[in-house]
Design an enzyme around this catalytic site. Structure first.
Site, PDB file in Angstrom:
ATOM      1  N   HIS A 122     -25.775  -7.920 -41.190  1.00  0.00           N
ATOM      2  CA  HIS A 122     -24.424  -7.066 -40.608  1.00  0.00           C
ATOM      3  C   HIS A 122     -23.635  -7.874 -40.027  1.00  0.00           C
ATOM      4  O   HIS A 122     -23.927  -8.672 -39.283  1.00  0.00           O
ATOM      5  CB  HIS A 122     -24.961  -5.861 -39.672  1.00  0.00           C
ATOM      6  CG  HIS A 122     -25.998  -6.385 -38.556  1.00  0.00           C
ATOM      7  ND1 HIS A 122     -25.020  -6.831 -37.474  1.00  0.00           N
ATOM      8  CD2 HIS A 122     -26.888  -6.601 -38.243  1.00  0.00           C
ATOM      9  CE1 HIS A 122     -25.974  -7.094 -36.466  1.00  0.00           C
ATOM     10  NE2 HIS A 122     -27.125  -7.150 -36.980  1.00  0.00           N
ATOM     11  N   HIS A 131     -19.382 -20.966 -50.163  1.00  0.00           N
ATOM     12  CA  HIS A 131     -20.507 -20.601 -51.318  1.00  0.00           C
ATOM     13  C   HIS A 131     -21.755 -20.390 -50.457  1.00  0.00           C
ATOM     14  O   HIS A 131     -22.113 -21.449 -49.590  1.00  0.00           O
ATOM     15  CB  HIS A 131     -20.525 -21.944 -52.165  1.00  0.00           C
ATOM     16  CG  HIS A 131     -21.588 -21.810 -52.926  1.00  0.00           C
ATOM     17  ND1 HIS A 131     -21.660 -22.571 -54.154  1.00  0.00           N
ATOM     18  CD2 HIS A 131     -22.882 -21.033 -53.104  1.00  0.00           C
ATOM     19  CE1 HIS A 131     -22.500 -22.501 -55.052  1.00  0.00           C
ATOM     20  NE2 HIS A 131     -23.094 -21.439 -54.465  1.00  0.00           N
TER      21      HIS A 131
END
Length: 195
Positions: A122, A131
């Protein structure tokens, strides 16, 4: 839809497209000696058309191509075997691989890669061209700067900030903020050089 880049990353994206039943019309690549990838024609980069997905793993190359090809529409792909909260947002050109879990209130920038089975908890923010490698875990409220690369199996603890264009080594455990333009590795993660 077309891909730009005919390497290993393109193979995974092709598999995602097949699972989504999306048609891939061709792949563009700068290496003229490559004419075929998994039965799909590889075309000269001089013939680029869209819509496009940049299928190159190198963050800096992906950024340069995205800026060069900005007149084209870029696709965003989420594997049907990933889980992404409806309360999260993903920008154009990014790809979410199989097994990825994206929890609520996550923001993913442009042309990012969330690689196989990574976990994004979250309130994380992932800036453009980043990446996140296979099996990396970003605990809640982590910020990853533009172009940074989080190595395979790395764990970033809650609230940690990774600066732009940094590399966090595979298997690292990051307990405190990492500045931009560095390589950091280990458990506990520490900066080993500037880049």
């Amino acid at each position: 839809m077309y891909l730009y880049g005919a390497g290993g990353h393109a193979k995974v994206i092709i598999d995602i497209l097949k699972s989504l039943k999306k048609e891939l019309q061709g792949i563009f690549d700068d290496h003229t000696e490559v004419t075929d990838l998994l039965g799909i024609p590889v075309l000269s980069s001089e013939k680029v058309r869209g819509p496009l997905m940049i299928s190159i793993g190198n963050n800096l190359v992906r950024k340069r191509l995205a800026e060069k090809l900005d007149r084209y529409h870029f696709e965003t792909l989420v594997s049907p075997f990933a889980w992404m909260s409806d309360l999260s947002a993903i920008a154009t050109g990014s790809v979410v691989m199989p097994g990825v879990m994206v929890q609520p209130c996550v923001r993913i920038g442009k042309h990012c890669i969330l690689n196989t089975s990574s976990v994004i908890e979250h309130d994380c923010e992932i800036a453009d061209y980043a990446h996140i490698s296979p099996h990396a875990t970003l605990c809640g409220n982590v910020q990853v700067g533009e172009g940074s690369w989080i190595g395979a199996g790395a764990v970033i603890l809650p609230g940690v900030k990774i600066g732009p264009w940094s590399v966090v080594g595979a298997g690292s455990v990051v307990t405190k903020d990492i500045p931009g333009h560095v390589v950091a590795v280990g458990n506990y993660c520490r900066v080993i050089k500037k880049i």
